[in-house]
Design a protein around this motif. Structure first.
Motif, PDB file in Angstrom:
ATOM      1  N   LEU A   1       0.818  -1.198   0.000  1.00 34.62           N
ATOM      2  CA  LEU A   1       0.000   0.000   0.000  1.00 34.62           C
ATOM      3  C   LEU A   1       0.865   1.267   0.000  1.00 34.62           C
ATOM      4  N   CYS A   2       1.965   1.238   0.724  1.00 31.29           N
ATOM      5  CA  CYS A   2       2.820   2.435   0.814  1.00 31.29           C
ATOM      6  C   CYS A   2       3.408   2.836  -0.536  1.00 31.29           C
ATOM      7  N   PRO A   3       3.945   1.889  -1.344  1.00 32.28           N
ATOM      8  CA  PRO A   3       4.444   2.311  -2.661  1.00 32.28           C
ATOM      9  C   PRO A   3       3.345   2.896  -3.545  1.00 32.28           C
ATOM     10  N   CYS A   4       2.138   2.350  -3.458  1.00 33.66           N
ATOM     11  CA  CYS A   4       1.026   2.892  -4.247  1.00 33.66           C
ATOM     12  C   CYS A   4       0.674   4.305  -3.804  1.00 33.66           C
ATOM     13  N   LEU A   5       0.650   4.538  -2.496  1.00 31.52           N
ATOM     14  CA  LEU A   5       0.355   5.877  -1.985  1.00 31.52           C
ATOM     15  C   LEU A   5       1.425   6.891  -2.404  1.00 31.52           C
ATOM     16  N   ILE A   6       2.674   6.502  -2.268  1.00 27.72           N
ATOM     17  CA  ILE A   6       3.772   7.406  -2.631  1.00 27.72           C
ATOM     18  C   ILE A   6       3.762   7.686  -4.128  1.00 27.72           C
ATOM     19  N   TYR A   7       3.576   6.650  -4.942  1.00 32.73           N
ATOM     20  CA  TYR A   7       3.570   6.833  -6.390  1.00 32.73           C
ATOM     21  C   TYR A   7       2.396   7.704  -6.825  1.00 32.73           C
ATOM     22  N   GLY A   8       1.210   7.443  -6.268  1.00 27.92           N
ATOM     23  CA  GLY A   8       0.051   8.263  -6.605  1.00 27.92           C
ATOM     24  C   GLY A   8       0.234   9.712  -6.210  1.00 27.92           C
ATOM     25  N   ALA A   9       0.773   9.943  -5.029  1.00 29.82           N
ATOM     26  CA  ALA A   9       1.015  11.318  -4.586  1.00 29.82           C
ATOM     27  C   ALA A   9       2.097  11.981  -5.441  1.00 29.82           C
ATOM     28  N   TYR A  10       3.111  11.214  -5.834  1.00 32.87           N
ATOM     29  CA  TYR A  10       4.192  11.760  -6.658  1.00 32.87           C
ATOM     30  C   TYR A  10       3.664  12.195  -8.024  1.00 32.87           C
ATOM     31  N   ILE A  11       2.772  11.414  -8.588  1.00 36.08           N
ATOM     32  CA  ILE A  11       2.254  11.713  -9.919  1.00 36.08           C
ATOM     33  C   ILE A  11       1.187  12.810  -9.872  1.00 36.08           C
ATOM     34  N   PHE A  12       0.265  12.740  -8.919  1.00 39.69           N
ATOM     35  CA  PHE A  12      -0.923  13.585  -8.971  1.00 39.69           C
ATOM     36  C   PHE A  12      -0.856  14.866  -8.145  1.00 39.69           C
ATOM     37  N   LEU A  13       0.024  14.975  -7.177  1.00 42.60           N
ATOM     38  CA  LEU A  13       0.088  16.220  -6.397  1.00 42.60           C
ATOM     39  C   LEU A  13       0.856  17.284  -7.170  1.00 42.60           C
ATOM     40  N   PRO A  14       0.299  18.479  -7.269  1.00 38.53           N
ATOM     41  CA  PRO A  14       0.883  19.504  -8.150  1.00 38.53           C
ATOM     42  C   PRO A  14       1.935  20.381  -7.469  1.00 38.53           C
ATOM     43  N   PHE A  15       3.025  19.812  -7.044  1.00 44.04           N
ATOM     44  CA  PHE A  15       4.125  20.612  -6.511  1.00 44.04           C
ATOM     45  C   PHE A  15       5.443  19.956  -6.906  1.00 44.04           C
ATOM     46  N   ASP A  16       6.472  20.737  -6.934  1.00 46.42           N
ATOM     47  CA  ASP A  16       7.812  20.235  -7.209  1.00 46.42           C
ATOM     48  C   ASP A  16       8.740  20.739  -6.111  1.00 46.42           C
ATOM     49  N   ALA A  17       9.792  20.008  -5.914  1.00 42.06           N
ATOM     50  CA  ALA A  17      10.794  20.436  -4.936  1.00 42.06           C
ATOM     51  C   ALA A  17      11.564  21.614  -5.520  1.00 42.06           C
ATOM     52  N   PRO A  18      11.986  22.537  -4.669  1.00 44.55           N
ATOM     53  CA  PRO A  18      12.788  23.657  -5.183  1.00 44.55           C
ATOM     54  C   PRO A  18      14.145  23.164  -5.675  1.00 44.55           C
ATOM     55  N   LEU A  19      14.795  23.968  -6.459  1.00 45.54           N
ATOM     56  CA  LEU A  19      16.119  23.629  -6.978  1.00 45.54           C
ATOM     57  C   LEU A  19      17.115  23.635  -5.815  1.00 45.54           C
ATOM     58  N   LEU A  20      17.706  22.483  -5.552  1.00 49.70           N
ATOM     59  CA  LEU A  20      18.632  22.327  -4.421  1.00 49.70           C
ATOM     60  C   LEU A  20      19.945  21.748  -4.943  1.00 49.70           C
ATOM     61  N   PRO A  21      20.878  22.597  -5.368  1.00 52.77           N
ATOM     62  CA  PRO A  21      22.102  22.085  -5.986  1.00 52.77           C
ATOM     63  C   PRO A  21      23.156  21.574  -5.002  1.00 52.77           C
ATOM     64  N   THR A  22      23.145  22.070  -3.765  1.00 48.50           N
ATOM     65  CA  THR A  22      24.187  21.682  -2.824  1.00 48.50           C
ATOM     66  C   THR A  22      23.647  20.722  -1.771  1.00 48.50           C
ATOM     67  N   VAL A  23      24.556  19.997  -1.144  1.00 50.66           N
ATOM     68  CA  VAL A  23      24.172  19.059  -0.097  1.00 50.66           C
ATOM     69  C   VAL A  23      23.607  19.799   1.113  1.00 50.66           C
ATOM     70  N   SER A  24      24.179  20.935   1.440  1.00 47.08           N
ATOM     71  CA  SER A  24      23.680  21.680   2.600  1.00 47.08           C
ATOM     72  C   SER A  24      22.260  22.191   2.366  1.00 47.08           C
ATOM     73  N   ALA A  25      21.940  22.612   1.160  1.00 45.18           N
ATOM     74  CA  ALA A  25      20.577  23.051   0.857  1.00 45.18           C
ATOM     75  C   ALA A  25      19.602  21.886   0.941  1.00 45.18           C
ATOM     76  N   ARG A  26      20.021  20.711   0.521  1.00 42.12           N
ATOM     77  CA  ARG A  26      19.174  19.525   0.616  1.00 42.12           C
ATOM     78  C   ARG A  26      18.935  19.124   2.073  1.00 42.12           C
ATOM     79  N   LEU A  27      19.956  19.258   2.898  1.00 43.58           N
ATOM     80  CA  LEU A  27      19.798  18.918   4.311  1.00 43.58           C
ATOM     81  C   LEU A  27      18.880  19.908   5.030  1.00 43.58           C
ATOM     82  N   VAL A  28      18.964  21.181   4.679  1.00 44.41           N
ATOM     83  CA  VAL A  28      18.062  22.176   5.267  1.00 44.41           C
ATOM     84  C   VAL A  28      16.630  21.892   4.827  1.00 44.41           C
ATOM     85  N   TYR A  29      16.444  21.539   3.562  1.00 42.01           N
ATOM     86  CA  TYR A  29      15.122  21.185   3.052  1.00 42.01           C
ATOM     87  C   TYR A  29      14.566  19.969   3.799  1.00 42.01           C
TER      88      TYR A  29
END
Length: 161
Positions: A1-29
């Motif tokens: 059930l968890c992979p289905c929930l994650i995949y459905g949310a990944y496909i259908f939710l209308p947001f994207d992650a911000p551009l995070l080029p560095t490791v420190s920005a990813r950790l803060v996110y």
């Protein structure tokens, strides 16, 4: 059930992650997203305190009632799982490509919802709590396996750097 929930949310939710080029920005996110995963734990602490206050009003040093024990156990287990979750998410954020960083808030939401489901099912009866626990633990196990794969197979030269 968890992979289905994650995949459905990944496909259908209308947001994207911000551009995070560095490791420190990813950790803060990841840290900012993990803040939302503490909501069920804080709610459990509040309910645990209120139930303890109400149950020990007549006998402050008496045995804990079942309701108090349920909330105390939930908070304790949730804190342990959150620590494991957070460290795995921090490592996962360093290995994911930019287009898959949308998984960080989705996994955070899954963690929070699954802890609330576990809490409700644990209050109903101990035999019902396996569903909520598996919704918390199995994605955590998948993250751990992906992190180990990333550390030892994808980038073994950067293991300790």
């Amino acid at each position: 059930l968890c992979p289905c929930l994650i995949y459905g949310a990944y496909i259908f939710l209308p947001f994207d992650a911000p551009l995070l080029p560095t490791v420190s920005a990813r950790l803060v996110y990841t840290l900012r997203c993990a803040t939302f995963a503490t909501f069920p734990i804080v709610l459990g602490m509040i309910v645990s305190g209120i139930s303890r206050l109400c149950s020990s009003a007549l006998e402050p040093f008496g045995e804990l009632h079942r309701e108090v024990e349920i909330h105390r156990t939930y908070v304790s287990q949730s804190v342990h799982l959150f620590i494991l979750y957070f460290f795995n998410m921090a490592v996962l954020a360093t290995y994911l490509p930019q287009e898959l960083l949308k998984l960080i808030p989705l996994l955070t939401g899954l963690f929070a919802i699954s802890r609330l489901i576990f809490w409700m099912s644990y209050a109903i009866g101990r035999s019902f709590r396996a569903f909520g626990f598996s919704m918390t633990f199995l994605p955590l196990l998948a993250m751990l396996l992906w992190n180990l794969y990333g550390m030892f197979v994808l980038e073994p030269e950067n293991l300790l750097s």
